[in-house]
Design a protein around this motif. Structure first.
Motif, mmCIF file in Angstrom:
data_model
loop_
_atom_site.group_PDB
_atom_site.id
_atom_site.type_symbol
_atom_site.label_atom_id
_atom_site.label_comp_id
_atom_site.label_asym_id
_atom_site.label_seq_id
_atom_site.Cartn_x
_atom_site.Cartn_y
_atom_site.Cartn_z
ATOM 1 N N ASN A 185 23.491 -7.016 86.174
ATOM 2 C CA ASN A 185 23.450 -7.742 85.008
ATOM 3 C C ASN A 185 22.987 -9.297 85.218
ATOM 4 O O ASN A 185 22.994 -10.002 84.491
ATOM 5 C CB ASN A 185 24.687 -7.735 84.186
ATOM 6 C CG ASN A 185 25.921 -7.662 85.135
ATOM 7 O OD1 ASN A 185 25.908 -8.336 86.135
ATOM 8 N ND2 ASN A 185 27.134 -6.691 84.623
ATOM 9 N N LEU A 186 23.386 -9.649 86.568
ATOM 10 C CA LEU A 186 23.083 -11.310 86.817
ATOM 11 C C LEU A 186 22.140 -10.987 88.038
ATOM 12 O O LEU A 186 22.470 -10.360 88.933
ATOM 13 C CB LEU A 186 24.470 -11.616 87.356
ATOM 14 C CG LEU A 186 25.347 -12.056 86.064
ATOM 15 C CD1 LEU A 186 26.874 -12.149 86.805
ATOM 16 C CD2 LEU A 186 25.092 -13.111 85.278
ATOM 17 N N LYS A 192 20.743 -15.896 86.689
ATOM 18 C CA LYS A 192 20.093 -15.625 85.476
ATOM 19 C C LYS A 192 20.927 -14.363 84.828
ATOM 20 O O LYS A 192 20.811 -13.409 85.574
ATOM 21 C CB LYS A 192 18.569 -15.157 85.452
ATOM 22 C CG LYS A 192 18.085 -15.112 84.143
ATOM 23 C CD LYS A 192 17.565 -16.334 83.551
ATOM 24 C CE LYS A 192 16.609 -16.053 82.272
ATOM 25 N NZ LYS A 192 16.151 -17.274 81.468
ATOM 26 N N CYS A 193 21.240 -14.602 83.751
ATOM 27 C CA CYS A 193 21.851 -13.204 83.206
ATOM 28 C C CYS A 193 21.077 -12.339 82.196
ATOM 29 O O CYS A 193 20.186 -12.906 81.430
ATOM 30 C CB CYS A 193 22.979 -13.732 81.945
ATOM 31 S SG CYS A 193 23.965 -12.341 81.330
ATOM 32 N N GLN A 214 21.755 -9.040 81.347
ATOM 33 C CA GLN A 214 22.695 -8.217 80.529
ATOM 34 C C GLN A 214 23.955 -8.762 80.211
ATOM 35 O O GLN A 214 24.499 -9.103 81.135
ATOM 36 C CB GLN A 214 22.550 -6.886 81.200
ATOM 37 C CG GLN A 214 23.412 -5.782 80.301
ATOM 38 C CD GLN A 214 23.485 -4.419 80.626
ATOM 39 O OE1 GLN A 214 22.562 -4.104 81.960
ATOM 40 N NE2 GLN A 214 24.330 -3.534 80.299
ATOM 41 N N SER A 215 24.592 -8.934 78.969
ATOM 42 C CA SER A 215 25.645 -9.504 78.761
ATOM 43 C C SER A 215 26.824 -8.949 79.478
ATOM 44 O O SER A 215 27.066 -7.712 79.595
ATOM 45 C CB SER A 215 26.035 -9.368 77.278
ATOM 46 O OG SER A 215 27.294 -10.089 76.957
ATOM 47 N N THR A 216 27.708 -9.704 80.030
ATOM 48 C CA THR A 216 28.970 -9.320 81.021
ATOM 49 C C THR A 216 30.137 -10.348 80.912
ATOM 50 O O THR A 216 29.795 -11.615 80.897
ATOM 51 C CB THR A 216 28.291 -9.013 82.385
ATOM 52 O OG1 THR A 216 29.471 -8.573 83.278
ATOM 53 C CG2 THR A 216 27.726 -10.380 82.912
ATOM 54 N N ILE A 272 32.064 -11.397 86.730
ATOM 55 C CA ILE A 272 30.898 -11.466 87.852
ATOM 56 C C ILE A 272 31.183 -10.570 89.240
ATOM 57 O O ILE A 272 32.048 -11.199 89.540
ATOM 58 C CB ILE A 272 30.700 -12.968 88.072
ATOM 59 C CG1 ILE A 272 30.135 -13.794 86.749
ATOM 60 C CG2 ILE A 272 29.577 -13.281 89.140
ATOM 61 C CD1 ILE A 272 30.247 -15.075 86.890
ATOM 62 N N ASN A 318 27.674 -22.762 82.105
ATOM 63 C CA ASN A 318 26.725 -22.394 81.341
ATOM 64 C C ASN A 318 25.491 -23.661 81.556
ATOM 65 O O ASN A 318 25.651 -24.628 80.922
ATOM 66 C CB ASN A 318 26.772 -22.331 79.756
ATOM 67 C CG ASN A 318 25.574 -21.739 79.044
ATOM 68 O OD1 ASN A 318 24.232 -22.077 79.298
ATOM 69 N ND2 ASN A 318 25.875 -21.245 77.732
ATOM 70 N N LEU A 374 29.160 -13.771 79.081
ATOM 71 C CA LEU A 374 27.680 -14.504 79.531
ATOM 72 C C LEU A 374 26.779 -13.684 78.709
ATOM 73 O O LEU A 374 26.791 -12.458 78.501
ATOM 74 C CB LEU A 374 27.505 -14.341 81.126
ATOM 75 C CG LEU A 374 28.584 -14.926 81.899
ATOM 76 C CD1 LEU A 374 27.886 -14.990 83.665
ATOM 77 C CD2 LEU A 374 28.908 -16.214 81.639
ATOM 78 N N ALA A 380 23.055 -12.527 77.671
ATOM 79 C CA ALA A 380 21.609 -11.975 78.117
ATOM 80 C C ALA A 380 20.598 -12.987 77.888
ATOM 81 O O ALA A 380 20.467 -13.538 76.581
ATOM 82 C CB ALA A 380 21.147 -10.760 77.549
ATOM 83 N N TYR A 407 23.291 -19.539 84.350
ATOM 84 C CA TYR A 407 24.910 -19.893 84.602
ATOM 85 C C TYR A 407 24.816 -20.139 86.269
ATOM 86 O O TYR A 407 24.133 -20.104 86.840
ATOM 87 C CB TYR A 407 25.697 -18.795 84.146
ATOM 88 C CG TYR A 407 25.647 -18.322 82.902
ATOM 89 C CD1 TYR A 407 26.614 -18.912 82.174
ATOM 90 C CD2 TYR A 407 24.999 -17.326 82.410
ATOM 91 C CE1 TYR A 407 26.427 -18.553 80.558
ATOM 92 C CE2 TYR A 407 24.623 -17.031 80.904
ATOM 93 C CZ TYR A 407 25.449 -17.407 80.134
ATOM 94 O OH TYR A 407 25.583 -17.203 78.790
#
Length: 881
Positions: A64-65, A106-107, A109-111, A114, A130, A159, A161, A165
């Motif tokens: 996701n990150l 870079k995100c 997929q929302s999460t 981390i 952010n 976070l 998508a 960050y």
């Protein structure tokens, strides 16, 4: 990294701090730097952490990150010289390091969590921002999931998508002695390497990040596909110099002159396993082949020797590191053949600048895309630099036989392992083996032979161009080769296994090329599936014979009918020159391994060794002795060994006498391949008790002991030292040990260390084993090698096995798993198998290497039962005639 070491690679933040004179710097940016590291002070060892949460699924980081860049400030607190403190018995030294890191992500997929890697670090003070909206407040806290390798940053908001960050973390750790991550090493000023008490002592810090050690130096996304650019700043004591992957951008002294900042240029996009140091280079070997493999990507490529490093060498991008013996050569002292080894290691590591650094496999299950290519390219590099070495022949045969040996076990693995089977650090390390290095290189060589070298080069060039600074899998390679080739076809061959009851699901489509010869004429090379070939082409009569896999270009074994084997054997006894040199070696290797798999009779293989009486070329002898080593391991404690030694003494007599005039005068021939043959002749002759060889070795060593002048040529020292120590007692052993203590040449030290293991006195071997527990006598990186050598000595095998079991906690952190495989090579009884299985079970060692060792012992037991009597009769008959 090189195969012998366990083999390389990815941390971008890698560095070394070396002892040098203070370099004057421009006093700038002091306030900025003090702000960045104001809280960096020495700390104690990080406390253990009680955990309750589970690690990410499948022990892999979530996708996701995606990291884009790192900014790492790292402060090393060690002193380059021990500071003596009045009224304090322990000198003032520290292993502490600390720092901070900021990773921009870079995100995708929302999460709300981390995940990243961290091991042996105390991590604190997380700050998540952010970058698209700096005013957004994101609260965070550090959590250690159930596995120590993972770190979780829990967030109060998710976070989004598509968002950008950053994550800031402080970290603290210690430089441990195991030569992974960031570690300290000690050396003596002006002495490249030491054994024992040598003064004055100096210290340096170095890094070894591959495969999963970057996480021990700073928290990071420590997976090869998560590439990013790195901006590194090292804070170190004045009087030391810092080095990293990129060139130095600036060096600055702090006001109090105790500390110095070294800032490095930004690196290219790279994985977390590529590290570096700095030393001015002269000229690269032609391994770079820039006209084929694209231009080198960095502005520097430095190479440096370290007193401690495991593995043998590490291909850090822009700064390759080596064990000193793998890089340093001294004319007149080092063996001339040591230069060959150095050249191969350098070529391997420089090839990695493209295959591994520029283009990296997506996951460790396909690490052969790094290591196989590095091995393969090294042949061409060394052949271009030193064609007299003939490395394309010698190394190819060595890699081919090594790969076949391990590939014949059912517990082996394919080049590309299913990714789900390679998760833990131990599973990753297990892939740095002969399949990855040697088989990988041989498959590439076969592919190049089938499609043509020029076509292969074009395909690989496209592969590098398409995926530079990125990651690949093997399909990407095949696709690019396919673009460069018109068509491809072949026949199906089965995976060869020692155990004929084992079944393999692995099949290859392999084009077979062969030649038919007779007493009257030679036919041209033909493909097995060419239309002109008919069944009659495979019928032999009146001494005619068929030879397949000419020059051993294909990665496959060849079996013939008994008549063809007999014709080939007779041809080599009458005139071996009609069989290509590489095939003379491969026929022996195929026959012996087919016999081990019970596909041909063992006497057929032994019959093929008769021609060696008249053979002076290296490759056939090298192949024969490699295969007969298995006979030695199985029978050196049985009645077979006596007549076997007698046979080998007579077979090698001609080769020994061919070079005897050189040897007796401690000279070597000018031809490089002949130097190899001379060394083999001395080794085999002395080991099997040829009187003239034993006398020569003991007299030369005695002369050295008497007048302290060593006249033995460096090429011959290994065999002569070993024979003299084996024939002697305490006086010879102590003399060699004292010479080891006082030597500062890495090649000489390596030969002395090996010679000390040749003693037949068990008490001396046991004392030598005990020395491995004392770092003042045996350096950590030499421990594995010493125990390995003693285990290969029939007088020391039982001692080594008992020693390993008694000191497993100590050895398991120093290559102990590989030691098990070595010491078990001689096991051939049910009792020995039960002992090994019990040890593996008690210590929960159910890994690939242990599985292969258990399988090999089972094969040994069955093979000895079925063949011992027949082999004994063959040797007795040969020596009686």
């Amino acid at each position: 990294m090189t195969k012998n070491s366990c083999n390389t690679k990815l941390i971008a933040g890698a560095f070394i701090v070396l002892t040098v004179s203070v370099i004057a710097g421009i006093i700038t940016m002091i306030i900025f730097y003090k702000t960045q590291i104001g809280s960096m002070n020495p700390t104690d060892r990080p406390p253990s952490v009680t955990t309750t949460e589970q690690p990410p699924p499948d022990r892999r980081l979530p996708k996701n990150l995606v990291p884009e860049s790192y900014k790492v400030f790292l402060k090393t607190h060690f002193y380059h010289r021990i500071i003596e403190v009045v009224n304090v018995t322990t000198p003032n030294q520290t292993t502490v390091f600390n720092g901070n890191s900021t990773v921009n992500m870079k995100c995708v997929q929302s999460t709300s969590s981390i995940y990243l890697h961290s091991r042996r670090l105390e991590v604190s003070d997380p700050v998540v921002m952010n970058r698209d909206n700096p005013n957004e407040e994101i609260r965070s806290s550090v959590v250690y999931p159930g596995e120590a390798d993972f770190l979780e940053i829990q967030l109060n908001v998710a976070l989004e998508a598509g968002g950008n960050y950053s994550l800031f973390l402080n970290f603290k750790g210690q430089s441990l002695e195991y030569m992974d991550g960031l570690f300290l090493s000690m050396y003596s000023e002006g002495v490249p390497e030491y054994e024992g008490d040598m003064e004055p002592a100096r210290f340096l810090a170095a890094t070894n990040m591959e495969p999963t050690f970057a996480r021990t130096a700073f928290p990071c996304f420590d997976e090869p596909e998560m590439k990013a650019v790195f901006n590194i700043t090292i804070i170190h004591r004045s009087g030391t110099k810092a080095l990293s992957n990129a060139v130095i951008a600036s060096e600055t002294n702090i006001i109090d002159d105790e500390w110095e900042y070294t800032v490095f240029d930004q690196t290219p996009r790279m994985s977390t396993t590529r590290s570096i140091r700095r030393q001015h280079h002269r000229k690269y070997p032609p391994v770079l082949r820039e006209e084929v493999w694209n231009h080198y990507s960095l502005t520097k490529l430095d190479q440096i020797a370290l007193p401690d490093l495991n593995p043998t060498a590490m291909e850090n991008w822009g700064l390759v590191t080596y064990q000193q013996g793998a890089l340093l050569f001294e004319e007149g002292v080092s063996s001339l053949l040591h230069k060959e080894s150095i050249a191969m290691i350098i070529a391997h590591e420089l090839a990695h600048q493209w295959f591994g650094n520029l283009v990296t496999m997506k996951w460790w299950n396909e690490v052969w895309l790094n290591e196989g290519f590095a091995n393969y390219m090294a042949y061409f590099a060394v052949d271009a630099v030193e064609p007299s070495f003939k490395m394309k022949d010698v190394s190819v045969m060595s890699d081919l036989h090594t790969a076949f040996e391990e590939d014949a076990l059912a517990a082996s693995h394919p080049l590309t392992v299913p990714p789900g089977e390679i998760q833990t650090p131990h599973e990753i390390l297990s892939l740095f083996d002969s399949i990855t290095y040697s088989k990988g290189a041989m498959v590439l060589r076969m592919l190049a032979d089938i499609v043509g070298q020029n076509v292969f080069d074009r395909g690989v060039n496209m592969y590098l161009s398409d995926f530079k600074y990125s990651n690949t899998d093997e399909k990407n390679l095949w696709d690019n080769i396919q673009k460069a080739v018109d068509d491809d076809n072949g026949v199906i061959n089965e995976h060869f296994l020692f155990n004929d009851s084992s079944e393999s699901s692995l099949w290859w489509h392999v084009p077979i090329r062969f030649v038919k010869m007779s007493s009257k004429s030679d036919f041209p090379l033909m493909w097995l599936d060419d239309k002109p070939v008919t069944k009659g082409d495979f019928i032999t009569k009146n001494g005619d014979w068929i030879l397949a896999n000419v020059n051993c270009a294909g990665y496959y074994r060849v079996n013939y009918n008994p008549e063809n084997w007999d014709a080939l054997s007779s041809q080599m006894e009458q005139d071996q020159s009609r069989i290509p040199l590489m095939n003379r070696g491969q026929l022996i290797d195929d026959a012996f391994n087919l016999a081990r798999a019970k596909l041909v009779d063992v006497t057929l293989a032994l019959n093929l060794t008769r021609f060696l009486r008249n053979e002076t070329e290296l490759i056939p002898w090298m192949s024969a002795m490699t295969n007969l080593e298995y006979f030695v391991l199985m029978f050196d404690r049985s009645e077979v060994y006596g007549p076997m030694q007698t046979y080998l003494r007579e077979q090698v007599r001609g080769l020994y006498n061919f070079y005897r005039n050189y040897t007796d005068h401690s000279q070597v021939p000018s031809d490089h391949s002949s130097q190899h043959s001379q060394i083999l002749a001395v080794r085999v002759a002395c080991h099997n008790g040829l009187p003239e060889c034993v006398t020569m070795a003991t007299e030369m060593f005695a002369l050295w002991m008497k007048n302290d002048t060593n006249i033995i040529h460096p090429n011959l020292r290994s065999s002569i030292y070993c024979q003299a120590v084996a024939s002697g007692g305490k006086a010879q052993w102590d003399f060699a040990w004292n010479k080891l203590q006082s030597s500062n040449d890495t090649s000489e030290m390596e030969q002395l260390r090996a010679a000390l293991s040749c003693s037949r006195e068990t008490w001396l071997l046991n004392r030598y084993l005990q020395y491995t527990l004392d770092p003042e006598k045996i350096r950590f990186m030499s421990v594995w090698n010493v125990i390995n050598l003693i285990a290969l000595n029939p007088s020391g095998q039982a001692l080594a096995w008992n020693f390993i079991r008694a000191n497993w906690e100590f050895l398991s952190r120093r290559g102990g798993h590989s030691l098990i495989a070595v010491v078990a090579r001689r096991f051939s009884t049910e009792f020995e198998l039960e002992e090994l299985v019990r040890f593996v079970t008690d210590n929960d060692l159910a890994y690939m290497k242990e599985e292969q060792a258990v399988e090999q012992i089972s094969v040994n037991i069955q093979w000895v039962k079925e063949h011992q009597e027949k082999i004994l009769q063959w040797f007795e008959m040969e020596t009686a005639s």
